[in-house]
Design a protein around this motif. Structure first.
Motif, PDB file in Angstrom:
ATOM      1  N   GLU A   1       0.817  -1.210   0.000  1.00 44.88           N
ATOM      2  CA  GLU A   1       0.000   0.000   0.000  1.00 44.88           C
ATOM      3  C   GLU A   1       0.851   1.261   0.000  1.00 44.88           C
ATOM      4  O   GLU A   1       0.440   2.297  -0.515  1.00 44.88           O
ATOM      5  CB  GLU A   1      -0.919  -0.016   1.227  1.00 44.88           C
ATOM      6  N   ALA A   2       2.025   1.191   0.594  1.00 48.26           N
ATOM      7  CA  ALA A   2       2.970   2.303   0.626  1.00 48.26           C
ATOM      8  C   ALA A   2       4.324   1.724   1.004  1.00 48.26           C
ATOM      9  O   ALA A   2       4.440   0.523   1.294  1.00 48.26           O
ATOM     10  CB  ALA A   2       2.546   3.373   1.632  1.00 48.26           C
ATOM     11  N   GLU A   3       5.336   2.550   0.997  1.00 54.77           N
ATOM     12  CA  GLU A   3       6.666   2.072   1.359  1.00 54.77           C
ATOM     13  C   GLU A   3       6.653   1.569   2.805  1.00 54.77           C
ATOM     14  O   GLU A   3       6.364   2.313   3.735  1.00 54.77           O
ATOM     15  CB  GLU A   3       7.668   3.219   1.221  1.00 54.77           C
ATOM     16  N   GLY A   4       6.951   0.283   2.968  1.00 54.93           N
ATOM     17  CA  GLY A   4       6.969  -0.302   4.303  1.00 54.93           C
ATOM     18  C   GLY A   4       5.613  -0.669   4.858  1.00 54.93           C
ATOM     19  O   GLY A   4       5.505  -1.065   6.020  1.00 54.93           O
ATOM     20  N   VAL A   5       4.548  -0.559   4.039  1.00 54.18           N
ATOM     21  CA  VAL A   5       3.187  -0.857   4.502  1.00 54.18           C
ATOM     22  C   VAL A   5       2.564  -1.901   3.584  1.00 54.18           C
ATOM     23  O   VAL A   5       2.508  -1.715   2.370  1.00 54.18           O
ATOM     24  CB  VAL A   5       2.298   0.395   4.526  1.00 54.18           C
ATOM     25  N   VAL A   6       2.098  -2.986   4.164  1.00 53.63           N
ATOM     26  CA  VAL A   6       1.419  -4.022   3.399  1.00 53.63           C
ATOM     27  C   VAL A   6      -0.061  -4.020   3.775  1.00 53.63           C
ATOM     28  O   VAL A   6      -0.420  -3.852   4.946  1.00 53.63           O
ATOM     29  CB  VAL A   6       2.042  -5.415   3.658  1.00 53.63           C
ATOM     30  N   ARG A   7      -0.917  -4.162   2.762  1.00 56.34           N
ATOM     31  CA  ARG A   7      -2.362  -4.243   2.983  1.00 56.34           C
ATOM     32  C   ARG A   7      -2.818  -5.668   2.725  1.00 56.34           C
ATOM     33  O   ARG A   7      -2.460  -6.280   1.717  1.00 56.34           O
ATOM     34  CB  ARG A   7      -3.103  -3.276   2.051  1.00 56.34           C
ATOM     35  N   LEU A   8      -3.619  -6.206   3.662  1.00 57.43           N
ATOM     36  CA  LEU A   8      -4.131  -7.563   3.548  1.00 57.43           C
ATOM     37  C   LEU A   8      -5.648  -7.548   3.551  1.00 57.43           C
ATOM     38  O   LEU A   8      -6.262  -6.852   4.365  1.00 57.43           O
ATOM     39  CB  LEU A   8      -3.642  -8.429   4.706  1.00 57.43           C
ATOM     40  N   ARG A   9      -6.226  -8.328   2.656  1.00 52.79           N
ATOM     41  CA  ARG A   9      -7.684  -8.517   2.633  1.00 52.79           C
ATOM     42  C   ARG A   9      -7.961  -9.946   3.048  1.00 52.79           C
ATOM     43  O   ARG A   9      -7.468 -10.904   2.427  1.00 52.79           O
ATOM     44  CB  ARG A   9      -8.232  -8.230   1.235  1.00 52.79           C
ATOM     45  N   LEU A  10      -8.755 -10.102   4.112  1.00 55.75           N
ATOM     46  CA  LEU A  10      -9.023 -11.406   4.718  1.00 55.75           C
ATOM     47  C   LEU A  10     -10.474 -11.790   4.477  1.00 55.75           C
ATOM     48  O   LEU A  10     -11.385 -10.994   4.722  1.00 55.75           O
ATOM     49  CB  LEU A  10      -8.734 -11.350   6.225  1.00 55.75           C
ATOM     50  N   GLU A  11     -10.691 -13.021   4.032  1.00 55.07           N
ATOM     51  CA  GLU A  11     -12.038 -13.473   3.689  1.00 55.07           C
ATOM     52  C   GLU A  11     -12.493 -14.561   4.648  1.00 55.07           C
ATOM     53  O   GLU A  11     -11.712 -15.416   5.069  1.00 55.07           O
ATOM     54  CB  GLU A  11     -12.050 -14.019   2.263  1.00 55.07           C
TER      55      GLU A  11
END
Length: 359
Positions: free
Chosen positions: A65-75
């Protein structure tokens, strides 16, 4: 952290079946605060001392999502609905538990979205998220819970620092949907390190006067006094980010504005006076030193296998029932009702010389 706020507006909440149901938010508050909440029809079964039940979710999307930031989508299936400000407990592969704000769409009943910044000098939780959670990974989740609710107000001023945008973003979306005037100060080290920046700027609209983006490497530090002075009288101010940012906002807050904050770390320390803790079922009494937590004393002197995780008063793993004693609550998790006879022994202490735990 923050109080549990009440609200009167009607909004859509996603129930466990995935259908949208219009309910009065104030009524929902009263239901949530009743001894019967969470209701089995809306949540998975609760486990131990009234904590939200556990469920396994599948990582279906992972993005930088940005430098050093991960976005996770959980189902998952039958996911409880949530409101802006809510967070979930993420049980990592190591067994460590970390809290992440929900930053997706409240109307999406089948997924939860979180974002995690890599903390190089942290305790390892964020590194696990970045290195071990990929698409197809199954992860255990508890919650959601909410101690940072959006109160009814005629106008909002939002202040977010870095990853602190995650609980603020759903609040901005809701204010925009409901036509409530809002302004946002979004502050970070650099634009490339600021998650969800593109969406925030899109929400600002054509004029862009509702959003102020301050990247320290380009603009220096924000003028918080000016930002706060520009807020309409009696606005609700919501701030999330590093502790120095929240301390500065609290110090500069003009009279007539109501401040709500969410911290990334416990507001109070864990040290204090010495006292004794009786373990009623175990039959042992342990001495807790002034520089020692109850958790550490119990593990060292009586129950070495007693489970724990965060040691910061967030996750609830060390929750215990209290039989006798005056509790000095220092956690960021329990509601006022839950604090009557329960405590998180990793951070909370005793206002006296003796506690008795049902342990």
């Amino acid at each position: 952290m923050t109080a549990v706020f009440r609200s009167r507006r009607v909004r859509a909440l996603v129930v466990a079946t995935g259908a949208a149901l219009l309910v009065n938010r104030a009524l929902r508050r009263r239901v949530e605060e009743s001894p019967l909440w969470p209701m089995p029809a809306l949540e998975e079964p609760v486990s131990g001392a009234g904590r939200p039940g556990r469920r396994e979710l599948l990582v279906i999307e992972r993005a930088e999502e940005a430098e050093g930031v991960v976005r996770l989508r959980l189902e998952g299936e039958r996911l409880p609905g949530w409101e802006p400000g809510a967070h979930i407990d993420l049980v990592l592969p190591s067994g460590a538990v970390r809290q992440y704000s929900l930053c997706g769409d409240v109307a999406d009943g089948g997924t939860y979205t979180i974002a995690a910044r890599l903390i190089e000098d942290g305790r390892g939780g964020s590194r696990e998220v970045h290195e071990q959670l990929h698409e197809g990974t199954v992860v255990e989740v508890r919650g959601p819970r909410n101690r940072f609710r959006l109160a009814d107000c005629h106008a909002y001023l939002f202040l977010a620092g870095g990853i602190g945008i995650t609980p603020i973003l759903p609040m901005v979306r809701q204010a925009e949907r409901e036509g409530v005037p809002w302004r946002l100060l979004y502050y970070g080290r650099s634009r490339v390190s600021m998650p969800f920046l593109a969406e925030i700027e899109k929400l600002a609209g054509a004029g862009g006067d509702r959003v102020t983006v301050v990247a320290e490497d380009e603009d220096g530090r924000p003028d918080l006094a000016a930002v706060l002075a520009g807020a309409p009288p009696h606005s609700a101010v919501y701030c999330c980010g590093p502790q120095p940012l929240m301390d500065a906002v609290a110090e500069l807050l003009p009279e007539g504005l109501e401040l709500h904050t969410e911290a990334f770390a416990p507001a109070a320390g864990t040290t204090g006076g010495a006292f004794e803790v009786e373990l009623r079922r175990t039959g042992a009494t342990v001495a807790v030193a002034g520089d020692q937590s109850i958790l550490r004393a119990v593990r060292e002197q009586a129950l070495p296998n007693l489970p724990y995780s965060c040691e910061q008063g967030f996750c609830g793993t060390c929750l215990q029932s209290v039989v006798e004693g005056d509790i000095d609550h220092r956690d960021e998790l329990l509601t006022d009702a839950e604090r009557h006879d329960q405590m998180l022994i990793c951070v909370s202490r005793c206002h006296g010389e003796r506690l008795v735990l049902d342990l």
